[in-house]
Design an enzyme around this catalytic site. Sequence first.
Site, PDB file in Angstrom:
ATOM      1  N   CYS A 105      33.218  51.294  41.199  1.00 51.67           N
ATOM      2  CA  CYS A 105      34.468  51.352  41.760  1.00 51.67           C
ATOM      3  C   CYS A 105      35.360  52.212  41.607  1.00 51.67           C
ATOM      4  O   CYS A 105      35.071  53.237  40.662  1.00 51.67           O
ATOM      5  CB  CYS A 105      35.498  49.694  40.940  1.00 51.67           C
ATOM      6  SG  CYS A 105      36.757  49.374  41.887  1.00 51.67           S
ATOM      7  N   CYS A 107      38.620  52.267  40.830  1.00 51.75           N
ATOM      8  CA  CYS A 107      39.848  52.099  39.882  1.00 51.75           C
ATOM      9  C   CYS A 107      40.183  52.856  38.746  1.00 51.75           C
ATOM     10  O   CYS A 107      41.031  53.271  38.337  1.00 51.75           O
ATOM     11  CB  CYS A 107      40.277  50.540  39.983  1.00 51.75           C
ATOM     12  SG  CYS A 107      39.212  49.585  38.978  1.00 51.75           S
ATOM     13  N   CYS A 115      41.209  50.343  43.914  1.00 52.83           N
ATOM     14  CA  CYS A 115      40.166  50.770  44.032  1.00 52.83           C
ATOM     15  C   CYS A 115      39.496  51.139  45.101  1.00 52.83           C
ATOM     16  O   CYS A 115      38.293  51.348  45.432  1.00 52.83           O
ATOM     17  CB  CYS A 115      39.521  48.859  44.125  1.00 52.83           C
ATOM     18  SG  CYS A 115      39.899  47.775  42.695  1.00 52.83           S
ATOM     19  N   LYS A 181      35.615  37.842  45.481  1.00 56.75           N
ATOM     20  CA  LYS A 181      36.358  38.234  44.640  1.00 56.75           C
ATOM     21  C   LYS A 181      37.721  38.113  44.684  1.00 56.75           C
ATOM     22  O   LYS A 181      38.360  38.739  45.881  1.00 56.75           O
ATOM     23  CB  LYS A 181      36.118  39.810  44.161  1.00 56.75           C
ATOM     24  CG  LYS A 181      37.011  40.436  43.064  1.00 56.75           C
ATOM     25  CD  LYS A 181      36.778  41.704  42.531  1.00 56.75           C
ATOM     26  CE  LYS A 181      37.618  42.439  41.389  1.00 56.75           C
ATOM     27  NZ  LYS A 181      37.266  43.789  41.026  1.00 56.75           N
ATOM     28  N   ARG A 191      42.281  44.773  32.672  1.00 58.06           N
ATOM     29  CA  ARG A 191      42.988  45.964  33.198  1.00 58.06           C
ATOM     30  C   ARG A 191      43.407  46.819  31.845  1.00 58.06           C
ATOM     31  O   ARG A 191      43.739  47.967  31.991  1.00 58.06           O
ATOM     32  CB  ARG A 191      44.148  45.449  34.090  1.00 58.06           C
ATOM     33  CG  ARG A 191      43.437  44.873  35.289  1.00 58.06           C
ATOM     34  CD  ARG A 191      44.285  44.599  36.442  1.00 58.06           C
ATOM     35  NE  ARG A 191      43.751  44.115  37.684  1.00 58.06           N
ATOM     36  CZ  ARG A 191      44.329  43.721  38.552  1.00 58.06           C
ATOM     37  NH1 ARG A 191      45.790  43.446  38.494  1.00 58.06           N
ATOM     38  NH2 ARG A 191      43.548  42.973  39.733  1.00 58.06           N
ATOM     39  N   ARG A 203      46.475  44.207  44.469  1.00 52.33           N
ATOM     40  CA  ARG A 203      45.045  44.310  45.078  1.00 52.33           C
ATOM     41  C   ARG A 203      45.061  43.205  46.112  1.00 52.33           C
ATOM     42  O   ARG A 203      44.006  43.091  46.789  1.00 52.33           O
ATOM     43  CB  ARG A 203      44.067  43.989  44.181  1.00 52.33           C
ATOM     44  CG  ARG A 203      44.164  45.148  42.912  1.00 52.33           C
ATOM     45  CD  ARG A 203      42.800  45.185  42.497  1.00 52.33           C
ATOM     46  NE  ARG A 203      42.614  45.765  41.047  1.00 52.33           N
ATOM     47  CZ  ARG A 203      42.953  47.073  40.686  1.00 52.33           C
ATOM     48  NH1 ARG A 203      43.295  47.972  41.584  1.00 52.33           N
ATOM     49  NH2 ARG A 203      42.630  47.455  39.186  1.00 52.33           N
ATOM     50  N   GLU A 219      32.151  36.089  53.373  1.00 55.34           N
ATOM     51  CA  GLU A 219      32.285  37.182  52.507  1.00 55.34           C
ATOM     52  C   GLU A 219      30.939  37.534  52.019  1.00 55.34           C
ATOM     53  O   GLU A 219      29.996  38.559  51.833  1.00 55.34           O
ATOM     54  CB  GLU A 219      33.137  37.449  51.203  1.00 55.34           C
ATOM     55  CG  GLU A 219      34.511  37.981  51.814  1.00 55.34           C
ATOM     56  CD  GLU A 219      34.766  39.123  51.925  1.00 55.34           C
ATOM     57  OE1 GLU A 219      33.981  39.907  51.584  1.00 55.34           O
ATOM     58  OE2 GLU A 219      36.132  39.511  52.080  1.00 55.34           O
ATOM     59  N   LYS A 234      34.151  35.603  41.672  1.00 55.84           N
ATOM     60  CA  LYS A 234      34.969  35.845  40.575  1.00 55.84           C
ATOM     61  C   LYS A 234      36.412  35.636  40.797  1.00 55.84           C
ATOM     62  O   LYS A 234      36.838  36.136  41.900  1.00 55.84           O
ATOM     63  CB  LYS A 234      34.677  37.580  40.309  1.00 55.84           C
ATOM     64  CG  LYS A 234      35.604  38.165  39.274  1.00 55.84           C
ATOM     65  CD  LYS A 234      35.417  39.575  39.089  1.00 55.84           C
ATOM     66  CE  LYS A 234      36.397  39.959  38.314  1.00 55.84           C
ATOM     67  NZ  LYS A 234      36.542  41.554  38.353  1.00 55.84           N
ATOM     68  N   SER A 261      38.408  37.977  32.112  1.00 51.81           N
ATOM     69  CA  SER A 261      39.228  38.143  30.775  1.00 51.81           C
ATOM     70  C   SER A 261      40.151  37.194  30.520  1.00 51.81           C
ATOM     71  O   SER A 261      40.405  36.837  29.455  1.00 51.81           O
ATOM     72  CB  SER A 261      39.665  39.767  30.752  1.00 51.81           C
ATOM     73  OG  SER A 261      40.494  39.873  31.685  1.00 51.81           O
TER      74      SER A 261
HETATM   75  C1  PBG Z   1      37.502  46.674  38.797  1.00 51.12           C
HETATM   76  C2  PBG Z   1      37.282  45.264  37.949  1.00 51.12           C
HETATM   77  C3  PBG Z   1      38.154  44.233  37.711  1.00 51.12           C
HETATM   78  C4  PBG Z   1      37.588  43.367  36.876  1.00 51.12           C
HETATM   79  C5  PBG Z   1      35.975  43.718  36.860  1.00 51.12           C
HETATM   80  N1  PBG Z   1      36.074  44.926  37.580  1.00 51.12           N
HETATM   81  C6  PBG Z   1      39.494  44.312  37.580  1.00 51.12           C
HETATM   82  C7  PBG Z   1      40.460  44.138  39.082  1.00 51.12           C
HETATM   83  O1  PBG Z   1      39.754  43.963  40.066  1.00 51.12           O
HETATM   84  O2  PBG Z   1      41.428  44.450  38.882  1.00 51.12           O
HETATM   85  C8  PBG Z   1      38.090  42.125  36.285  1.00 51.12           C
HETATM   86  C9  PBG Z   1      37.329  41.839  35.178  1.00 51.12           C
HETATM   87  C10 PBG Z   1      37.802  40.699  34.227  1.00 51.12           C
HETATM   88  O3  PBG Z   1      39.039  40.380  34.197  1.00 51.12           O
HETATM   89  O4  PBG Z   1      37.240  40.353  33.072  1.00 51.12           O
HETATM   90  N2  PBG Z   1      37.606  46.526  39.955  1.00 51.12           N
END
Ligand code: PBG
Length: 302
Positions: A105, A107, A115, A181, A191, A203, A219, A234, A261
Amino acid sequence: MKRFRHLRKDQKTRDAVAETKLFAKDFIYPYFIVEGKNIKNKIKNFKNVYHFSIDTVIDDLQKTKELGITKILLFGISKKYELIEEAIKKIKNKFPKICIITDVCLCTYLEHGHCGVVNKKGEILNDETLPKLAEIALRHARAGADIVAPSDMMDGRVEYIRNKLNKNNSKKVKIMSYAAKYASHFYGPFRNAAKSAPVFGDRKTYQMDFRNTDQALDEIKTDINEGADIVMVKPAHTYLDIVYRAKHKFPKIKIAAYHVSGEYVSLENYEQLVEVTTAIKRAGADWIISYGAKELIKNELI
Ligand code: PBG
């Protein structure tokens, strides 16, 4: 009378008839890697999750391996590409059998935290982002990644990355796409840990709207057609219906589910985590990304 309770009589009986059981090999364990040496710092508001430098991650991996975990997901927390590449090389060298998956990514590399590539108007540009993602994926592949995992949600990136890998001697490297996602409010602790929060906006123009299901299946189908080897849903806990539908619609492809998370930190204990991760597997996930995988095994909960 049908006596359901017969089969619930004691632990031995319950274990014998249980339909779903978790194994260490079902899990993918995430690591956050930072620059420096001898670093193992607790991350605030993120129970039992650490920032590791490359040397300490190698030490930790010895234990992870002994617990039976065979797959890891790496996040390089650095503005430079070289950190993650060095981490991949060293891990590969020391633990050739561990399956190294890397998050692909923009980001963490870009100041604005989005991203993808951003123009002056603050729009996130799809097609301009693709070559950059493919370059990162190829760098990871050349360093020794087994699977690259694009998490950006740009359209067409799986095909673009697949072509780039194929043309550059990396045909064997697999792609696990973050296919469905969602733009979720459960990514907070991540984050903070990855220093990847967008400095403006959100996002929602690239990640999915959480009100949609059919689009998630679209998707996933598109990513499979573009060459994804594994597809991800996710978050996982709040999106069990998506995991379920994905597995039923695409039974032949491996489905990964990311217990993210914010979902993880909202639990009170590991007994709850084992219940949640079992539910994720029961819904149809083949692989589960979990920050608590090690604790589940250490505490003999699975
Ligand atoms: C990066 C990414 C993210 C997560 C995994 N890869 C954050 C986002 O998309 O903002 C989130 C993982 C988590 O919250 O455990 N693009």
